[in-house]
Design a protein around this motif. Structure first.
Motif, PDB file in Angstrom:
ATOM      1  N   VAL A 113       0.812  -1.132   0.067  1.00  0.00           N
ATOM      2  CA  VAL A 113      -0.103  -0.006  -0.050  1.00  0.00           C
ATOM      3  C   VAL A 113       0.748   1.102  -0.017  1.00  0.00           C
ATOM      4  CG1 VAL A 113      -1.990   1.242   1.328  1.00  0.00           C
ATOM      5  CG2 VAL A 113      -1.705  -1.297   1.330  1.00  0.00           C
ATOM      6  N   VAL A 114       0.852   2.010  -1.035  1.00  0.00           N
ATOM      7  CA  VAL A 114       1.579   3.143  -1.331  1.00  0.00           C
ATOM      8  C   VAL A 114       0.710   4.306  -1.051  1.00  0.00           C
ATOM      9  CG1 VAL A 114       3.037   4.610  -3.161  1.00  0.00           C
ATOM     10  CG2 VAL A 114       3.362   2.174  -2.734  1.00  0.00           C
ATOM     11  N   ILE A 115       1.081   5.283  -0.144  1.00  0.00           N
ATOM     12  CA  ILE A 115       0.174   6.492   0.180  1.00  0.00           C
ATOM     13  C   ILE A 115       0.975   7.635  -0.055  1.00  0.00           C
ATOM     14  CG2 ILE A 115      -1.111   7.435   2.088  1.00  0.00           C
ATOM     15  CD1 ILE A 115      -1.385   4.846   3.356  1.00  0.00           C
ATOM     16  N   GLU A 116       0.320   8.415  -0.893  1.00  0.00           N
ATOM     17  CA  GLU A 116       1.309   9.625  -1.405  1.00  0.00           C
ATOM     18  C   GLU A 116       0.300  10.828  -1.267  1.00  0.00           C
ATOM     19  OE1 GLU A 116       4.291  10.495  -1.580  1.00  0.00           O
ATOM     20  OE2 GLU A 116       5.001   8.431  -1.324  1.00  0.00           O
ATOM     21  N   ASP A 165      -6.123  -0.976  -6.792  1.00  0.00           N
ATOM     22  CA  ASP A 165      -7.364   0.058  -6.453  1.00  0.00           C
ATOM     23  C   ASP A 165      -6.533   1.392  -6.038  1.00  0.00           C
ATOM     24  OD1 ASP A 165      -9.599   1.259  -5.802  1.00  0.00           O
ATOM     25  OD2 ASP A 165      -9.717   0.515  -3.762  1.00  0.00           O
ATOM     26  N   ILE A 166      -7.251   2.511  -6.495  1.00  0.00           N
ATOM     27  CA  ILE A 166      -6.547   3.848  -5.907  1.00  0.00           C
ATOM     28  C   ILE A 166      -7.852   4.673  -5.376  1.00  0.00           C
ATOM     29  CG2 ILE A 166      -5.659   6.008  -6.780  1.00  0.00           C
ATOM     30  CD1 ILE A 166      -4.714   4.461  -9.252  1.00  0.00           C
ATOM     31  N   CYS A 224      -1.643  -2.216  -4.133  1.00  0.00           N
ATOM     32  CA  CYS A 224      -0.884  -2.951  -4.865  1.00  0.00           C
ATOM     33  C   CYS A 224      -0.760  -4.412  -4.500  1.00  0.00           C
ATOM     34  CB  CYS A 224       0.314  -2.471  -5.487  1.00  0.00           C
ATOM     35  SG  CYS A 224       0.248  -0.656  -5.809  1.00  0.00           S
ATOM     36  N   THR A 225      -0.544  -5.325  -5.574  1.00  0.00           N
ATOM     37  CA  THR A 225       0.026  -6.684  -5.328  1.00  0.00           C
ATOM     38  C   THR A 225       1.291  -7.011  -5.967  1.00  0.00           C
ATOM     39  OG1 THR A 225      -2.221  -7.278  -4.770  1.00  0.00           O
ATOM     40  CG2 THR A 225      -0.776  -9.009  -5.216  1.00  0.00           C
TER      41      THR A 225
END
Length: 347
Positions: free
Chosen positions: A276-279, A325-326, A338-339
Motif C-alpha cells: 500500500v503506497v500512500i502519497e 485500487d486507487i 498493489c499486489t
C-alpha cells in the motif's frame, strides 16, 4: 472590523498573490510569538494580548489585522480579537495543531531558496546544495540544528495526525504481519496494531529516526511486545518479511531512489504480497494549492517531486506491481493498493 474578503478582480488578486510572502511571514510571526496560545475562549484587547506575548500593542494590531484578512483570527466590533477555526490550529495544545508545520514551511532556509525557483525550474535540480555547499539533510544536521528540530516536530505532528486516517482507511483483516517502511517514528504501524490486536508489526527507518520511535513501540510501551524496530535504509535493503507493506510519503525522491525502494519491497515480500503506497498527489485532489506548493518546495530542497496519479501509476507498474485500487484516504492523501504478482517484472 477586519474580515476575510471575497475574491477580488484579477488585477488585485495578482497583487495579493505577489505579496504571499507577507502572509507566510505573518503566520510565522504569530506562531513564534505564541499569539494563538495567549488567546483563549474570550476575546482580548490588543493591549492585553500584547502584554501576554511581550510585544508592542500597535505592531501586534497590524499583524493581527493582516491575518484577519485571511480568516486567521477575527476582530470584533469593539476592537478586541478572537479565535477562528484556523487560528486555533496555531495553538500548541490543539489536537489538530499546525503550529509546527507553519514554522517548518517558513524556516530561514526557505527564504533563501524560494527566490531561486526559476533556477530550479531551468535545471531540474535542487538549489540548497549551491546555497549551503551540502545536501539538504546534512545541512540541517550540521548547520541548522534548530531548523532540524522544527522539521522533526513538524513531521511527527503530520504523521501522528494522518496515522489515524490511514488506520481507519485500511482493511487488513486476516493479515498477520504489517511493515511500515520508512515509517518515521511509527505512528502508522502503532495505529494499525491498536486497530488489530492480533497483528504484529515492523517499523523500518534510518537509525537516528527509529531511536525516537513512538513510546508505544519502545521497551515498556503498550505495543512493544508486538513490534520489531529495525534500523535501516529502505533504498539499500529491506530485511523485513511481512504480509502487507505500507509505504507512506517517501516516494518523493529522484526516480532512481524510488525505483530501488520499490524493488526492495518486492524482493522482501515476494509474490502475493500486498503493498500500500500512500502519497500526496498534485492532481485529482481537493488540496491542490497545498500539494503543488509542497511539490515546488521539494524541488528546491532535495530535487524531489510530488506525483500525479499517472506518474505514480507509471512508477508502480514499472517496478512490477499490479495496482488493484486507487482511493483517497483523506483530503490530502491517496492510497495505491498493489499486489506483487506471481512473476514480477524484470527490474
Amino acid at each position: 472590523m477586519t474580515t476575510a474578503q471575497t475574491a477580488p478582480p484579477p488585477p488585485m488578486r495578482l497583487r495579493e498573490l505577489v505579496f504571499g510572502a507577507a502572509c507566510a511571514a505573518a503566520l510565522r510571526a504569530a506562531a513564534r510569538l505564541g499569539v494563538a496560545d495567549a488567546l483563549d475562549d474570550r476575546p482580548l484587547a490588543v493591549e492585553d494580548l500584547a502584554a501576554a506575548v511581550k510585544t508592542e500593542p500597535q505592531p501586534l494590531r497590524r499583524l493581527l489585522r493582516a491575518l484577519t484578512c485571511h480568516g486567521v483570527f477575527a476582530e470584533e466590533p469593539d476592537g478586541t480579537f478572537s479565535h477562528t477555526d484556523m487560528s486555533r490550529l496555531l495553538r500548541e495544545d490543539d489536537p489538530h495543531s499546525l503550529r509546527a508545520i507553519t514554522l517548518w514551511c517558513t524556516e530561514p532556509w526557505t527564504w533563501d531558496a524560494w527566490p531561486r525557483l526559476d533556477e530550479a525550474v531551468r535545471t531540474g535540480h535542487n538549489v540548497v546544495e549551491d546555497l549551503y555547499g551540502k545536501e539538504f539533510f546534512t545541512y540541517l544536521g550540521e548547520d541548522a540544528p534548530e531548523s532540524a528540530e522544527v522539521f522533526n516536530r513538524a513531521m511527527t505532528t503530520s504523521s501522528r495526525q494522518s496515522a489515524a486516517d490511514v488506520a481507519a482507511f485500511l482493511d487488513l483483516s486476516g493479515r498477520g504481519l504489517v511493515a511500515d517502511i520508512g515509517g518515521g517514528q511509527g505512528h502508522v504501524v502503532a495505529s494499525l496494531l491498536e486497530k488489530y490486536p492480533s497483528m504484529r508489526g515492523t517499523l523500518l527507518d534510518l537509525p537516528r529516526v527509529v531511536e525516537n520511535a513512538d513510546p508505544r513501540l519502545r521497551e515498556g510501551g503498550a505495543l512493544a511486545g508486538r513490534v520489531d524496530i529495525v534500523p535501516g535504509d529502505c533504498r539499500v535493503a529491506i530485511p523485513v518479511r511481512a504480509d502487507v507493506y505500507v509505504v507512506k510519503n517517501i516516494l518523493e525522491w529522484d526516480d532512481e531512489s524510488t525505483a530501488r525502494t520499490l524493488r526492495n519491497v518486492i524482493e522482501a515480500g515476494g509474490p502475493g504480497t500486498r503493498v500500500v503506497v500512500i502519497e500526496n498527489l498534485v492532481d485529482d485532489s481537493p488540496s491542490m494549492r497545498f500539494s503543488t506548493a509542497m511539490d515546488l518546495l521539494l524541488l528546491l530542497n532535495v530535487g524531489g517531486a510530488k506525483h500525479t496519479t499517472q506518474s505514480m501509476v507509471a512508477r508502480l507498474t514499472a517496478a512490477g506491481l499490479v495496482i488493484d485500487d486507487i482511493r483517497p484516504v483523506n483530503a490530502y492523501l491517496h492510497a495505491f493498493d498493489c499486489t506483487v504478482p506471481e512473476k514480477p517484472a524484470e527490474l
